[in-house]
Each structure stands twice: as C-alpha cells, then as structure tokens.
Scaffold this motif. Structure first.
Motif, PDB file in Angstrom:
ATOM      1  N   VAL A 214      -4.154  -1.929   4.018  1.00 12.48           N
ATOM      2  CA  VAL A 214      -3.251  -1.176   3.142  1.00 12.48           C
ATOM      3  C   VAL A 214      -3.797   0.225   2.938  1.00 12.48           C
ATOM      4  CG1 VAL A 214      -2.251  -1.033   0.840  1.00 12.48           C
ATOM      5  CG2 VAL A 214      -2.464  -3.250   1.970  1.00 12.48           C
ATOM      6  N   ALA A 215      -2.950   1.226   3.181  1.00  8.89           N
ATOM      7  CA  ALA A 215      -3.297   2.607   2.858  1.00  8.89           C
ATOM      8  C   ALA A 215      -2.810   2.864   1.430  1.00  8.89           C
ATOM      9  CB  ALA A 215      -2.633   3.580   3.824  1.00  8.89           C
ATOM     10  N   PRO A 216      -3.719   2.936   0.449  1.00 11.61           N
ATOM     11  CA  PRO A 216      -3.296   2.950  -0.955  1.00 11.61           C
ATOM     12  C   PRO A 216      -2.506   4.187  -1.328  1.00 11.61           C
ATOM     13  CG  PRO A 216      -5.632   3.453  -0.755  1.00 11.61           C
ATOM     14  CD  PRO A 216      -5.171   3.047   0.601  1.00 11.61           C
ATOM     15  N   SER A 217      -1.360   3.937  -1.980  1.00 15.17           N
ATOM     16  CA  SER A 217      -0.559   5.013  -2.546  1.00 15.17           C
ATOM     17  C   SER A 217      -0.939   5.169  -4.017  1.00 15.17           C
ATOM     18  CB  SER A 217       0.928   4.683  -2.409  1.00 15.17           C
ATOM     19  OG  SER A 217       1.230   3.481  -3.102  1.00 15.17           O
ATOM     20  N   SER A 218      -0.268   6.057  -4.709  1.00 14.21           N
ATOM     21  CA  SER A 218      -0.563   6.272  -6.128  1.00 14.21           C
ATOM     22  C   SER A 218      -0.281   5.007  -6.928  1.00 14.21           C
ATOM     23  CB  SER A 218       0.271   7.446  -6.656  1.00 14.21           C
ATOM     24  OG  SER A 218      -0.060   8.636  -5.970  1.00 14.21           O
ATOM     25  N   ALA A 219       0.837   4.346  -6.639  1.00 12.70           N
ATOM     26  CA  ALA A 219       1.173   3.110  -7.348  1.00 12.70           C
ATOM     27  C   ALA A 219       0.171   2.011  -7.036  1.00 12.70           C
ATOM     28  CB  ALA A 219       2.593   2.672  -6.979  1.00 12.70           C
ATOM     29  N   THR A 220      -0.236   1.916  -5.772  1.00 18.09           N
ATOM     30  CA  THR A 220      -1.218   0.908  -5.382  1.00 18.09           C
ATOM     31  C   THR A 220      -2.554   1.138  -6.073  1.00 18.09           C
ATOM     32  OG1 THR A 220      -0.155   0.686  -3.214  1.00 18.09           O
ATOM     33  CG2 THR A 220      -2.396  -0.151  -3.431  1.00 18.09           C
ATOM     34  N   LEU A 221      -2.977   2.393  -6.132  1.00 19.93           N
ATOM     35  CA  LEU A 221      -4.238   2.716  -6.792  1.00 19.93           C
ATOM     36  C   LEU A 221      -4.187   2.384  -8.280  1.00 19.93           C
ATOM     37  CD1 LEU A 221      -5.199   6.114  -5.098  1.00 19.93           C
ATOM     38  CD2 LEU A 221      -6.271   3.893  -4.748  1.00 19.93           C
TER      39      LEU A 221
ATOM     40  N   PRO B 175      -7.292   1.203   6.656  1.00 18.87           N
ATOM     41  CA  PRO B 175      -5.858   0.911   6.804  1.00 18.87           C
ATOM     42  C   PRO B 175      -5.522   0.490   8.227  1.00 18.87           C
ATOM     43  CG  PRO B 175      -6.249   3.043   5.734  1.00 18.87           C
ATOM     44  CD  PRO B 175      -7.547   2.602   6.330  1.00 18.87           C
TER      45      PRO B 175
END
Length: 292
Positions: free
Chosen positions: A133-140, A79
């Motif tokens: 990008v630091a993946p969030s739950s939605a991103t994952l 990230p």
C-alpha cells in the motif's frame, strides 16, 4: 563538667543534625518519588513539597515525570508500485506511574529506548498488515490512530503515558533516492544530448544557408564581371575598329607591336623575313622621316 562530656555532646549534636537533614527530601514540579523500605515500595509521592522518611531504614528514588519528546527510527514501506518509502514518528510521553516505572527497572535513558522500540514494532505491524500500500493522507491518518492505541496500551504496562504520536515525515529510502537520482541524471543526459543534436543541426543549417548565399553572391559577381568584361571588350573592339578606320597602317603597326610585346621575352631575338609587313612598315616609316 569534664571535657570529655562536651565532646560527646558535640558528636551527638552532629549525628542528630545529620539524621534530621537526611530525613527530609524535596520534590519539585515534574518529579515523583518512590519510598523504599527493605527493598519494597512503601510509598509513592507525586506532589511537589518537602517530605520526611526514616534514614537508613528507607531510601528514596526520585523519578523525572516531565513530558519528553523524541523521534523514532524509520520503518520502510514497499508499495506494489513506485519506490520504497521511509516513515518515522514524533512521540511525546511522560512517566505517569512512578512505582510501576521503578519496578520495571527503568530510567530516563532506558525509557527513551523502549519507547522508540515499541513505536517501531507497532508501526512495523501496521505496515505488514497493509502490504503493497502506498499510503495516502487518509491511510496515514488511520495508521496513526491505530498506532497510537497500540503504543499507549504497551507503554502503560511500564508506567508510561503516551501524550502525542504523529508521523514526522514520509520520504524515499536511500536506495530509492539513489534510483531517482540516477533516473533524473539519465533523463537530463538524454535531454542534453537531444539539445546538442538539435544545436548541431541548426549549425549545419546555418552553414548550408551561408554556403548557398556565398555561392549566389559569387555567381552574381561572376556574372556581373563577365558582363563588364564583355562590355569592355566590346568598347575595346569599337575603339580598335575606329582606329583601324582612321589609319589602317598605324593600326596594323600597333597590333604588330602588341603581338611582339605579348610574345617576346627579354633575351629573345626576332628574325623577320624581308617581306614581313612589320619590317616593311618600319622601313617605310624611316624613309618617310619617321612619320607613318
């Protein structure tokens, strides 16, 4: 019938039984078979049961089609802010097209390696499309959906069907873990140093307070002692004054003895003049019968 005839009959019977047993093959649940004739696929069998083929003219390759599960190699995510992360996947798959699977020259071990490589490559492409990008739950969740579609299409070309794909875990890389550990260690050492300094300050405060209290006690004791000494000296002076008033001559004699006691040493010799009051008092006392 001649004995040699019986031998040929036995030999033919053995050959017949061998050819008969070699002509049949069995498929169990979770297995498919590819029938080869002259090196080419002549037929494919996927239902459990007993099948027949021409021995020596045809061969059978049995392929395991049961569902298999495995985890893949981790992919590093860097990230723009924060430490680097690792992301790996859990995959379930099975062989859906035995003929295509065989034509690709695959077996179970090679298929597991290929699945891992395909998933890792697809995941790497997804991460590279979203740099920093630091993946969030939605991103994952979005990554997982895109990854499943790409992997399924790639594996289908090898006769493999993707049953399930999900992210297994996301965590710090070994370097990031070491950095976090070092930071935690540094913070802890700083905290311990601050607590140690605070403890030393408390100890100094306690020592200073105890020293002040000791000085106050000593001062009060000294004051009390001086007051007691003054009172004793006053009483002594009063006693001396009373004694002097009753018998001035005896008081003078007693005071002379005190002077001698306080001043003389064991081997000292005193030489008194003839008109010394002490000598005169002693002489008068002896002449009067030892009574002052």
């Amino acid at each position: 019938m001649k004995p040699i005839t019986w031998g040929w009959i036995a030999l033919l019977l053995v050959v017949f039984l061998y050819l008969l047993s070699a002509s049949f093959y069995e498929l169990r649940p979770g297995q498919s078979a590819v029938v080869l004739s002259a090196g080419h696929v002549a037929a494919e069998r996927s239902q459990p049961g007993l099948y027949i083929h021409w021995p020596f003219l045809q061969s059978v390759q049995v392929i395991d089609t049961r569902r298999r599960s495995q985890s893949t190699k981790a992919v590093t995510i860097t990230p723009s802010t924060g430490p680097s992360l690792q992301l790996d996947c859990f995959v379930q798959w099975h062989v859906s097209d035995a003929e295509k699977f065989y034509q690709r020259g695959l077996n179970t071990a090679l298929a597991e390696s290929q699945v891992s490589d395909v998933v890792q490559a697809a995941l790497t492409r997804v991460v590279e499309k979203n740099p920093g990008v630091a993946p969030s739950s939605a991103t994952l969740a979005a990554w997982q959906q895109s990854l499943s579609s790409q992997v399924a299409d790639s594996l289908a070309r090898n006769g493999i069907s993707l049953d399930d794909l999900r992210f297994l875990e996301i965590g710090l890389t070994a370097e990031a873990q070491q950095d976090v550990y070092q930071k935690m260690r540094s913070d802890l050492q700083t905290k311990l140093a601050a607590e140690e300094l605070a403890g030393k300050e408390q100890v100094d405060e306690i020592k200073n307070s105890a020293e002040k209290e000791r000085q106050q006690i000593v001062s009060q004791a000294y004051t009390t002692a001086q007051q007691t000494l003054g009172q004793a000296q006053g009483q002594a002076a009063k006693i001396y004054a009373d004694a002097y008033g009753k018998n001035p001559r005896f008081y003078a004699f007693y005071r002379s003895l005190e002077v001698l006691r306080d001043s003389a040493k064991a081997d000292d010799v005193w030489v008194l003049p003839a008109d010394s009051p002490l000598l005169r008092y002693l002489r008068e006392g002896l002449q009067g019968g030892g009574k002052p």
